[in-house]
Design a protein around this motif. Structure first.
Motif, mmCIF file in Angstrom:
data_model
loop_
_atom_site.group_PDB
_atom_site.id
_atom_site.type_symbol
_atom_site.label_atom_id
_atom_site.label_comp_id
_atom_site.label_asym_id
_atom_site.label_seq_id
_atom_site.Cartn_x
_atom_site.Cartn_y
_atom_site.Cartn_z
ATOM 1 N N TYR A 27 15.786 -10.013 -36.117
ATOM 2 C CA TYR A 27 15.923 -11.349 -35.524
ATOM 3 C C TYR A 27 14.604 -11.841 -34.914
ATOM 4 O O TYR A 27 14.469 -13.034 -34.644
ATOM 5 C CB TYR A 27 17.052 -11.377 -34.479
ATOM 6 C CG TYR A 27 16.743 -10.675 -33.169
ATOM 7 C CD1 TYR A 27 16.038 -11.320 -32.150
ATOM 8 C CD2 TYR A 27 17.144 -9.360 -32.937
ATOM 9 C CE1 TYR A 27 15.749 -10.672 -30.960
ATOM 10 C CE2 TYR A 27 16.855 -8.708 -31.762
ATOM 11 C CZ TYR A 27 16.161 -9.370 -30.782
ATOM 12 O OH TYR A 27 15.859 -8.724 -29.604
ATOM 13 N N VAL B 7 21.348 -4.873 -35.952
ATOM 14 C CA VAL B 7 22.449 -5.849 -35.870
ATOM 15 C C VAL B 7 22.172 -7.015 -34.921
ATOM 16 O O VAL B 7 22.983 -7.941 -34.836
ATOM 17 C CB VAL B 7 23.778 -5.181 -35.439
ATOM 18 C CG1 VAL B 7 24.251 -4.188 -36.482
ATOM 19 C CG2 VAL B 7 23.640 -4.513 -34.070
ATOM 20 N N MET B 10 23.462 -10.750 -35.352
ATOM 21 C CA MET B 10 24.473 -10.895 -36.417
ATOM 22 C C MET B 10 25.769 -11.466 -35.865
ATOM 23 O O MET B 10 26.114 -11.246 -34.703
ATOM 24 C CB MET B 10 24.757 -9.535 -37.064
ATOM 25 C CG MET B 10 23.712 -9.127 -38.080
ATOM 26 S SD MET B 10 24.081 -7.500 -38.789
ATOM 27 C CE MET B 10 25.493 -7.887 -39.813
ATOM 28 N N THR C 106 19.197 -3.353 -29.344
ATOM 29 C CA THR C 106 19.872 -3.848 -30.558
ATOM 30 C C THR C 106 19.753 -2.865 -31.713
ATOM 31 O O THR C 106 20.607 -2.844 -32.596
ATOM 32 C CB THR C 106 19.299 -5.211 -31.026
ATOM 33 O OG1 THR C 106 17.922 -5.061 -31.373
ATOM 34 C CG2 THR C 106 19.453 -6.271 -29.953
ATOM 35 N N GLU C 126 28.254 -2.041 -31.836
ATOM 36 C CA GLU C 126 27.633 -3.111 -32.620
ATOM 37 C C GLU C 126 28.003 -4.470 -32.040
ATOM 38 O O GLU C 126 27.234 -5.423 -32.095
ATOM 39 C CB GLU C 126 28.076 -3.050 -34.085
ATOM 40 C CG GLU C 126 27.420 -1.941 -34.889
ATOM 41 C CD GLU C 126 28.117 -0.603 -34.723
ATOM 42 O OE1 GLU C 126 29.345 -0.589 -34.524
ATOM 43 O OE2 GLU C 126 27.427 0.439 -34.771
ATOM 44 N N ARG C 129 25.602 -5.077 -29.101
ATOM 45 C CA ARG C 129 24.213 -5.129 -29.570
ATOM 46 C C ARG C 129 23.938 -6.371 -30.411
ATOM 47 O O ARG C 129 22.858 -6.956 -30.343
ATOM 48 C CB ARG C 129 23.897 -3.870 -30.371
ATOM 49 C CG ARG C 129 23.765 -2.616 -29.484
ATOM 50 C CD ARG C 129 23.948 -1.327 -30.281
ATOM 51 N NE ARG C 129 23.230 -1.335 -31.529
ATOM 52 C CZ ARG C 129 23.589 -0.671 -32.619
ATOM 53 N NH1 ARG C 129 24.679 0.081 -32.614
ATOM 54 N NH2 ARG C 129 22.874 -0.740 -33.715
ATOM 55 N N SER C 130 24.906 -6.773 -31.223
ATOM 56 C CA SER C 130 24.671 -7.933 -32.093
ATOM 57 C C SER C 130 24.720 -9.235 -31.317
ATOM 58 O O SER C 130 23.939 -10.142 -31.557
ATOM 59 C CB SER C 130 25.704 -7.965 -33.227
ATOM 60 O OG SER C 130 27.015 -8.117 -32.704
ATOM 61 N N ARG C 131 25.636 -9.331 -30.345
ATOM 62 C CA ARG C 131 25.928 -10.637 -29.764
ATOM 63 C C ARG C 131 25.134 -10.986 -28.529
ATOM 64 O O ARG C 131 24.917 -12.162 -28.256
ATOM 65 C CB ARG C 131 27.430 -10.720 -29.499
ATOM 66 C CG ARG C 131 28.218 -10.741 -30.813
ATOM 67 C CD ARG C 131 29.706 -10.660 -30.585
ATOM 68 N NE ARG C 131 30.111 -11.590 -29.565
ATOM 69 C CZ ARG C 131 31.105 -11.385 -28.702
ATOM 70 N NH1 ARG C 131 31.802 -10.272 -28.770
ATOM 71 N NH2 ARG C 131 31.394 -12.269 -27.800
#
Lengths: 96, 100, 197
Positions: A27, B7, B10, C106, C126, C129-131
């Motif tokens: 990202y 991730v 995502m 992340t 996840e 970590r993703s959000r």
């Protein structure tokens, strides 16, 4: 090798998508941020993960705006990045 | 090549679940996996970055279906084979000992 | 999803088998794993972070030293980040009325274990970590933490060698409390940034 960047410098992260272990999160690829501070010197994780000795280099806290990372959002994200992942950037400058 | 561990940002993952009064380990084997990994890194069988790399190389569907210490154990056995410490056959529980 | 910890007897048996194999090959000493597990469990604890936060609340000069060089400052309290192979760098960030900090890793699960002990499972999920890098305000609301719209949120992704800890804001109405009582108010989530204190 002297450190390439100092606090306040604008930097652009690499757009590379290596086939190996790396610590530049997807990202934060190809994004412009600002160096907050030096976070020490360490061998590049990409090298160590491949069994290479890894040259020790500067690691920095680099702060990005959510808008620059994701196109929206009003928060900031600070990522800790090895010097190898960074190039100088001029945030006011147009196309390089 | 972006890997399944990467991730950040995502979409699609579910709500975050907190476990009240969560124990450090949910089973004895989890503690043993943690200690085994520490022992192998200290012995120089592999380093921490190679360990992370081995987790990241997991097949994505398996990564997402595995618990935290299941991922660790997968990485440990992957590295034991790649470093020539043991063969996959040696790492498998012998059939006659499995009680199956 | 990887929230299921409850290992079957199959993996338990395989771990025992691999352990025995490595002992036979001289790569693990007898009793070594139990010793390492005991050391790990006796290591860090959120109480360490709570002591640091409380000291920062009552002693502004300590707070300044902590934010400038956390490794040196926590040594004043007899604490260190050297539980692992080598001392890790600690970066402490403090919440203010204007800015709230929250920590994540992340890429994997980096966390100041030497200081705070093992991380909770949600931190390693996840989902978190993703959000949290994309929508921290939404994630914090999910944890029951609603920040004023004027409070900026700063997310710290532990992507390299430093480990992070948050000093929460001192709650209102705690003027009469001792440093020890103040430390008792601080939670692990407060030190990660997913709770107010």
């Amino acid at each position: 090798m002297p450190d390439r960047f100092a606090p306040g410098d604008a930097v652009r992260t690499s757009t590379a998508d290596p086939a190996w272990h790396t610590r530049l999160p997807r990202y934060a690829r190809g994004a412009i941020g600002r160096v907050v501070e030096l976070a020490g010197h360490h061998p590049l994780a990409d090298d160590r993960a491949r069994g290479l000795p890894g040259t020790t280099q500067a690691v920095y806290h680099v702060r990005f705006t959510a808008a620059d990372l994701f196109g929206d959002g009003d928060h900031a994200v600070t990522v800790e990045l090895w010097e190898d992942y960074l190039e100088p950037a001029d945030p006011q400058g147009g196309t390089p | 090549m972006s890997r399944i561990n990467d991730v950040g940002g995502m979409v699609g993952f579910p709500a975050i679940v907190e476990e009240p009064d969560e124990p450090t380990f949910h089973a004895d084997w989890e503690a043993h996996v943690l200690a085994l990994n520490a022992a192998l890194i200290r012995r120089g069988v592999y380093n921490l970055d190679e360990f992370r790399d081995a987790i990241e190389r997991m097949e994505p569907a398996t990564y997402l279906a595995s618990s935290y210490y299941e991922k660790w154990f997968t990485a440990i056995t992957t590295l034991l084979v790649e470093k020539g410490v043991a063969t996959p056959e040696e790492l498998a529980v012998p059939r006659d000992a499995s009680g199956a | 999803m990887s929230g299921d910890h409850h290992g079957s007897s199959a993996i338990s048996e395989q771990v025992r088998h691999v352990e025995a194999l490595l002992e036979a090959r001289g790569l693990v000493d007898e009793g070594e794993l139990d010793r390492r597990i005991d050391e790990f469990l006796a290591g860090g604890s959120p109480a360490n972070g709570a002591r640091i936060a409380a000291r920062a609340w009552v002693d502004p000069a300590f707070r300044d030293r902590l934010l400038a060089d956390a490794n040196a400052a926590i040594r004043e309290l007899g604490l260190s980040m050297s539980g692992g192979l080598q001392e890790q760098r600690l970066k402490v960030v403090a919440n203010t009325a204007d800015e709230h900090n929250v920590v994540v890793c992340t890429l994997c699960s980096c966390y100041p274990i030497a200081l705070l002990g093992p991380s909770p499972s949600w931190y390693k999920s996840e989902a978190y970590r993703s959000r949290v890098v994309r929508d921290p305000r939404g994630v914090l609301e999910e944890f029951g933490l609603e920040l004023p719209p004027t409070t900026r949120i700063s997310v710290w992704d532990a992507s390299a060698e430093s480990r992070y800890m948050v000093v929460p804001r001192r709650p209102e109405g705690t003027d009469g409390l001792s440093e020890e009582e103040l430390a008792g108010l601080v939670t692990r989530k407060g030190l990660i940034g997913t709770a107010a204190v």
